[in-house]
Design a protein around this motif. Structure first.
Motif, PDB file in Angstrom:
ATOM      1  N   LYS A 168       0.829  -1.211   0.000  1.00  0.00           N
ATOM      2  CA  LYS A 168       0.000   0.000   0.000  1.00  0.00           C
ATOM      3  C   LYS A 168       0.862   1.259   0.000  1.00  0.00           C
ATOM      4  O   LYS A 168       0.531   2.255  -0.654  1.00  0.00           O
ATOM      5  N   VAL A 169       1.961   1.225   0.731  1.00  0.00           N
ATOM      6  CA  VAL A 169       2.878   2.369   0.726  1.00  0.00           C
ATOM      7  C   VAL A 169       3.533   2.502  -0.647  1.00  0.00           C
ATOM      8  O   VAL A 169       3.672   3.610  -1.183  1.00  0.00           O
ATOM      9  N   ASP A 170       3.923   1.376  -1.229  1.00  0.00           N
ATOM     10  CA  ASP A 170       4.541   1.388  -2.563  1.00  0.00           C
ATOM     11  C   ASP A 170       3.620   2.019  -3.605  1.00  0.00           C
ATOM     12  O   ASP A 170       4.064   2.766  -4.479  1.00  0.00           O
ATOM     13  N   PHE A 171       2.336   1.691  -3.511  1.00  0.00           N
ATOM     14  CA  PHE A 171       1.370   2.245  -4.466  1.00  0.00           C
ATOM     15  C   PHE A 171       1.392   3.769  -4.427  1.00  0.00           C
ATOM     16  O   PHE A 171       1.409   4.439  -5.467  1.00  0.00           O
ATOM     17  N   VAL A 172       1.407   4.319  -3.229  1.00  0.00           N
ATOM     18  CA  VAL A 172       1.414   5.778  -3.088  1.00  0.00           C
ATOM     19  C   VAL A 172       2.727   6.356  -3.610  1.00  0.00           C
ATOM     20  O   VAL A 172       2.731   7.363  -4.328  1.00  0.00           O
ATOM     21  N   LEU A 173       3.830   5.715  -3.284  1.00  0.00           N
ATOM     22  CA  LEU A 173       5.133   6.233  -3.710  1.00  0.00           C
ATOM     23  C   LEU A 173       5.264   6.250  -5.233  1.00  0.00           C
ATOM     24  O   LEU A 173       5.929   7.134  -5.799  1.00  0.00           O
ATOM     25  N   ARG A 174       4.614   5.301  -5.885  1.00  0.00           N
ATOM     26  CA  ARG A 174       4.689   5.248  -7.354  1.00  0.00           C
ATOM     27  C   ARG A 174       3.962   6.415  -8.018  1.00  0.00           C
ATOM     28  O   ARG A 174       4.163   6.681  -9.206  1.00  0.00           O
ATOM     29  N   GLN A 175       3.143   7.119  -7.267  1.00  0.00           N
ATOM     30  CA  GLN A 175       2.425   8.260  -7.840  1.00  0.00           C
ATOM     31  C   GLN A 175       3.336   9.475  -8.031  1.00  0.00           C
ATOM     32  O   GLN A 175       2.968  10.423  -8.716  1.00  0.00           O
ATOM     33  N   GLY A 176       4.504   9.430  -7.414  1.00  0.00           N
ATOM     34  CA  GLY A 176       5.462  10.522  -7.565  1.00  0.00           C
ATOM     35  C   GLY A 176       5.354  11.550  -6.453  1.00  0.00           C
ATOM     36  O   GLY A 176       4.323  11.674  -5.782  1.00  0.00           O
ATOM     37  N   LEU A 177       6.428  12.301  -6.262  1.00  0.00           N
ATOM     38  CA  LEU A 177       6.503  13.266  -5.167  1.00  0.00           C
ATOM     39  C   LEU A 177       5.469  14.373  -5.292  1.00  0.00           C
ATOM     40  O   LEU A 177       4.816  14.742  -4.307  1.00  0.00           O
ATOM     41  N   GLU A 178       5.304  14.928  -6.493  1.00  0.00           N
ATOM     42  CA  GLU A 178       4.372  16.051  -6.660  1.00  0.00           C
ATOM     43  C   GLU A 178       2.940  15.636  -6.341  1.00  0.00           C
ATOM     44  O   GLU A 178       2.192  16.367  -5.693  1.00  0.00           O
ATOM     45  N   GLU A 179       2.563  14.451  -6.804  1.00  0.00           N
ATOM     46  CA  GLU A 179       1.219  13.938  -6.513  1.00  0.00           C
ATOM     47  C   GLU A 179       1.069  13.693  -5.009  1.00  0.00           C
ATOM     48  O   GLU A 179       0.025  13.969  -4.418  1.00  0.00           O
ATOM     49  N   PHE A 180       2.127  13.173  -4.409  1.00  0.00           N
ATOM     50  CA  PHE A 180       2.123  12.896  -2.970  1.00  0.00           C
ATOM     51  C   PHE A 180       1.919  14.187  -2.176  1.00  0.00           C
ATOM     52  O   PHE A 180       1.134  14.231  -1.220  1.00  0.00           O
TER      53      PHE A 180
END
Length: 293
Positions: A168-180
């Motif tokens: 679940k953390v990996d999924f969020v990280l794959r969205q990129g820093l700006e999206e995060f």
């Protein structure tokens, strides 16, 4: 038609209950080491003894109720310990019977037990708590072959929590820093699942550390495993960073999104890597114990 799952002993329940028993037993032993006159006339001591006696007995009952259910024994509060003791072949069952009868007499406020009677009884019979726990543990070890009392169900459950949380953390990280940075819900999501992963890893550590001979540990459990060689030395800084980030996230200080994102990119893969190393060490330990037996 699905077969009904066979009931098995919950090792963690038994271990936890007997750890609680040990704490109460130590306190009771300290109290009955006092001179009789001091014990009898000290109301504070008598109050503490009542609490510890109840806690110790209930710890035994917790194990007894569980094991009776697994073994198919029909028991009640007043005969559970004795029936289980008979089933597992414990010696001094009659003494345990008297011990149980005294406890219920003491607990029932309608039947007064004088402080002097309480003192003398505990002085002579307190050891029955130890004898019962020892007999139960030996029975569980022999019947299950699990001589280290390892709760594999707990380990599997916590490992699954780690694996799912890492994904679940990996999924969020794959969205990129700006999206995060642009979506606060992503911050909350990774913060939550990071803590689930860390707490699960820590639970694994707490359960296994004593099996590896690590007797004293607290929040430094994972570091102690590195020191003992259970987790390789190369993970020392990873363990330090994992713990440091966990402490930051549960404190009142807000970790900046950029810092959290970069930290998770570095640390998130370490969870499963550390679990694998602990698993290797556990396998080695079990093989060594098997050879010795």
């Amino acid at each position: 038609m699905a077969t009904k799952k066979k009931k098995t002993f919950k090792i963690s329940l038994i271990v936890e209950a007997f750890q609680n028993l040990e704490k109460s037993y130590v306190d009771l032993k300290k109290h009955v080491s006092l001179p009789e006159e001091e014990f009898v006339n000290n109301k504070l001591v008598l109050d503490k003894v009542r609490i510890d006696f109840n806690l110790a007995f209930e710890s035994c009952m917790r194990v007894c109720r569980h094991m009776s259910s697994v073994l198919g024994l029909k028991t009640s509060s007043k005969d559970c310990l004795v029936k289980l003791a008979q089933h597992i072949g414990m010696k001094e069952v009659e003494k345990l019977q008297r011990f149980t009868e005294f406890y219920f007499k003491y607990r029932d406020l309608k039947e007064a037990v004088s402080p002097k009677e309480l003192y003398r009884f505990l002085k002579e019979n307190l050891v029955m708590f130890k004898e019962f726990a020892r007999a139960v543990v030996e029975f569980v070890k022999e019947t299950t072959g699990n001589y280290l009392l390892i709760d594999f169900d707990l380990l599997n459950e916590k490992s699954k929590f780690i694996k799912d949380s890492v994904k679940k953390v990996d999924f969020v990280l794959r969205q990129g820093l700006e999206e995060f940075k642009s979506k606060p819900m992503y911050y909350d999501r990774v913060k939550y699942f990071y803590q689930v992963a860390y707490d699960s890893l820590f639970d694994i550590c707490k359960h296994l550390a004593p099996k590896f001979g690590i007797k004293k540990f607290g929040d430094d459990c994972l570091s102690k495993m590195v020191e003992a060689g259970i987790i390789p030395q190369e993970y020392y800084m990873d363990v330090f960073k994992l713990t440091n980030l966990k402490n930051k996230l549960i404190s009142t200080w807000e970790v900046p999104p950029e810092e959290l994102y970069e930290s998770l990119k570095e640390l998130n893969p370490k969870f499963e890597a550390i679990v694998k190393e602990i698993s290797k060490s556990l396998k080695k330990l079990l093989e060594e114990r098997s050879v010795k037996r």
